[in-house]
Design an enzyme around this catalytic site. Structure first.
Site, PDB file in Angstrom:
ATOM      1  N   GLY A  71      -1.492   0.886   6.799  1.00 32.14           N
ATOM      2  CA  GLY A  71      -1.513   2.362   6.991  1.00 32.14           C
ATOM      3  C   GLY A  71      -2.721   2.893   6.112  1.00 32.14           C
ATOM      4  N   SER A  72      -3.128   2.573   4.671  1.00 30.90           N
ATOM      5  CA  SER A  72      -4.162   2.902   4.217  1.00 30.90           C
ATOM      6  C   SER A  72      -5.533   2.999   5.086  1.00 30.90           C
ATOM      7  CB  SER A  72      -4.123   2.179   3.106  1.00 30.90           C
ATOM      8  OG  SER A  72      -2.730   2.770   1.893  1.00 30.90           O
ATOM      9  N   ASN A 151       6.027  11.793   2.694  1.00 30.87           N
ATOM     10  CA  ASN A 151       6.427  10.537   2.350  1.00 30.87           C
ATOM     11  C   ASN A 151       7.804  10.608   1.767  1.00 30.87           C
ATOM     12  OD1 ASN A 151       3.704  10.706   1.785  1.00 30.87           O
ATOM     13  ND2 ASN A 151       4.495   9.518  -0.062  1.00 30.87           N
ATOM     14  N   GLN A 179       5.080   7.607   8.531  1.00 34.16           N
ATOM     15  CA  GLN A 179       6.411   7.432   8.365  1.00 34.16           C
ATOM     16  C   GLN A 179       7.542   8.113   8.807  1.00 34.16           C
ATOM     17  OE1 GLN A 179       8.121   7.414   5.220  1.00 34.16           O
ATOM     18  NE2 GLN A 179       6.670   6.817   3.803  1.00 34.16           N
ATOM     19  N   SER A 199       1.947   1.841   9.997  1.00 39.13           N
ATOM     20  CA  SER A 199       2.558   0.753   8.862  1.00 39.13           C
ATOM     21  C   SER A 199       3.215  -0.162   9.340  1.00 39.13           C
ATOM     22  CB  SER A 199       2.602   1.220   7.404  1.00 39.13           C
ATOM     23  OG  SER A 199       2.224   0.256   6.407  1.00 39.13           O
ATOM     24  N   ALA A 200       3.291  -1.333   9.746  1.00 35.78           N
ATOM     25  CA  ALA A 200       4.359  -2.153   9.764  1.00 35.78           C
ATOM     26  C   ALA A 200       5.621  -2.886   8.719  1.00 35.78           C
ATOM     27  CB  ALA A 200       4.098  -3.571  10.743  1.00 35.78           C
ATOM     28  N   HIS A 201       5.326  -2.548   7.801  1.00 40.66           N
ATOM     29  CA  HIS A 201       6.435  -2.707   6.685  1.00 40.66           C
ATOM     30  C   HIS A 201       7.538  -1.080   6.508  1.00 40.66           C
ATOM     31  CE1 HIS A 201       4.861  -0.564   2.920  1.00 40.66           C
ATOM     32  NE2 HIS A 201       3.343  -0.960   3.656  1.00 40.66           N
ATOM     33  N   THR A 237     -10.662 -12.640  11.434  1.00 41.19           N
ATOM     34  CA  THR A 237      -9.785 -13.333  11.843  1.00 41.19           C
ATOM     35  C   THR A 237      -9.086 -12.135  11.455  1.00 41.19           C
ATOM     36  OG1 THR A 237     -11.081 -14.914  11.543  1.00 41.19           O
ATOM     37  CG2 THR A 237      -8.947 -15.420  12.262  1.00 41.19           C
ATOM     38  N   CYS A 325       3.483   5.237  -5.202  1.00 39.19           N
ATOM     39  CA  CYS A 325       2.014   4.971  -5.944  1.00 39.19           C
ATOM     40  C   CYS A 325       1.933   5.856  -6.946  1.00 39.19           C
ATOM     41  CB  CYS A 325       1.418   6.018  -4.650  1.00 39.19           C
ATOM     42  SG  CYS A 325       1.426   5.566  -3.080  1.00 39.19           S
TER      43      CYS A 325
END
Ligand SMILES: *Cc1c(COP(=O)(O)O)cnc(C)c1O
Length: 386
Positions: A71-72, A151, A179, A199-201, A237, A325
């Site tokens: 995401g960042s 968030n 989010q 963001s996947a996580h 890659t 964070c």
């Protein structure tokens, strides 16, 4: 000890089906997607499939998806990219005071390099209005970047309205939807979104992989230069296992999204209802209805969020006092301060974020432990007089 994980806004558990989809790409299918031989083709096909899965989840086309490290990076790519590319048109950007640091710190960086940024204030619920955006637009405005959902407090911004306004004014509109993806239905075309970060996580996928949607026709120069990957938009890659995992995770997140959201909302609302019934002098942070289905955020007055978290952790409950964070620093959350909370009340905030595996027993356990923790800490608090 019973363990209850209520920090899904910080990160989520990788689900077995996602790991299963990723496994072959960490073992026998190891070709470089840029290589034209058989090994490379196998990886390349997997990346293509995942790109389509991500695009389908938000109503985009595969060619509009750029994979990033998360995401960042997606936020940085969108904001710095537009700033660089369209600097001749203007150097003014509009955002809000409650963005994630990936957006705020990028805007602050641009301010040091000759850009002007308007940080829109929010109301007591963490909302901005479309009228505030309209009034902030200037002839030199090139970008509006406003998060889909917050968030910390879960407030959902009026994204379709802001999108329509930006389209009408011919200004690019980016949204940090990290989010929201997987929790709220998103259609970038219907909502007039030009760029969107994910963001996947945050939706039960792997860490270190995300994506930026960029509407066809918009040119965003790369943040990372090198090879021609991602059609010259992001060199390096490809993280093939991560990309495959993200594709599968977003597909699973969008299956029965409404049912899963409804289930989480029931448990969310039980916490929202029962906490003030069991603990006096608490304040719900965020909007009562325009909020993510999995977010609960309460300030428990007269005590420190950090002490609450510590005692919850000793009882097996993982929560947060804002964003991962900012915890570790003693500054109160910039989001809660922007919503008008005093330092003391902001310091007493506890965020609990659910997932679709959260059970009613988990919630009942929290409702048993939290009042005891609050009472114990208040007895030691010089600020509390009962
Ligand atoms: C987690 C988060 C990010 C950062 O995503 P990463 O993949 O961890 O870099 C950005 N914005 C919001 C709103 C988030 O919740």
């Amino acid at each position: 000890m019973k363990r209850v994980y209520l920090d899904n806004a910080a990160t989520t558990k990788l689900i077995p089906e996602v790991l299963e989809a990723m496994m072959p790409y960490m073992t026998e299918i190891y070709g470089n997607p840029s290589s034209p031989h058989y090994f490379g083709q196998q990886s390349g096909m997997a990346v293509d499939k995942a790109r389509q899965q991500v695009a389908d989840a938000i109503g985009a086309e595969a060619g509009e998806i750029i994979f990033t490290s998360g995401g960042s990076e997606a936020d940085n790519t969108a904001i710095r990219g537009i700033a660089e590319r369209y600097a001749k048109k203007g150097k003014h950007i509009i955002t809000t005071a409650v963005e994630h640091h990936a957006v705020l710190h990028t805007c602050q960086y641009l301010e040091k390099h000759g850009y002007e940024v308007t940080y829109l204030p929010v109301d007591e619920y963490g909302l901005v209005t479309v009228d505030q955006v309209r009034e902030a637009i200037r002839p030199d405005t090139i970008l509006v970047t406003i998060m889909f959902a917050n968030n910390e407090v879960g407030t959902i911004m009026p994204i379709p309205e802001i999108g329509a306004l930006c389209r009408e004014k011919g200004i690019f509109f980016h949204t940090d939807a990290v989010q929201a993806v997987g929790h709220v239905r998103i259609d970038v075309k219907e909502m007039n979104i030009d760029m969107l970060s994910m963001s996947a996580h945050k939706f039960h996928g792997p860490k270190g992989i995300g994506a930026l949607y960029v509407r066809k026709g918009i040119i965003v120069p790369p943040l990372i230069y090198g090879g021609a990957q991602e059609r010259n938009r992001r060199a390096g890659t490809e993280n093939v296992p991560g990309i495959v995992g993200m594709g599968r995770a977003i597909e699973l997140a969008c299956e029965n999204l409404d049912e899963k959201a409804a289930k989480m909302m029931l448990l969310r609302d039980k916490l929202i209802r029962e906490i003030p019934a069991r603990i006096p002098e608490v304040k719900l942070n965020g909007h009562p209805t325009k909020r993510l289905p999995n977010n609960v955020n309460y300030s428990i007055k007269y005590i420190e969020g950090e002490s609450i978290l510590l005692m919850l952790d000793l009882n097996g409950i993982a929560a947060s006092s804002g964003s991962a964070c900012t915890s570790g620093s003693l500054d109160p959350s910039h989001v809660l301060l922007a919503m008008g909370l005093t330092h003391e009340v902001a310091h007493g905030s506890v965020r609990m974020t659910l997932c679709d595996e959260t059970t009613e027993e988990d919630i009942d356990y929290v409702l048993e432990v939290l009042p005891k923790v609050a009472e114990r800490l208040r007895k030691m608090s010089p600020l509390y007089h009962g």
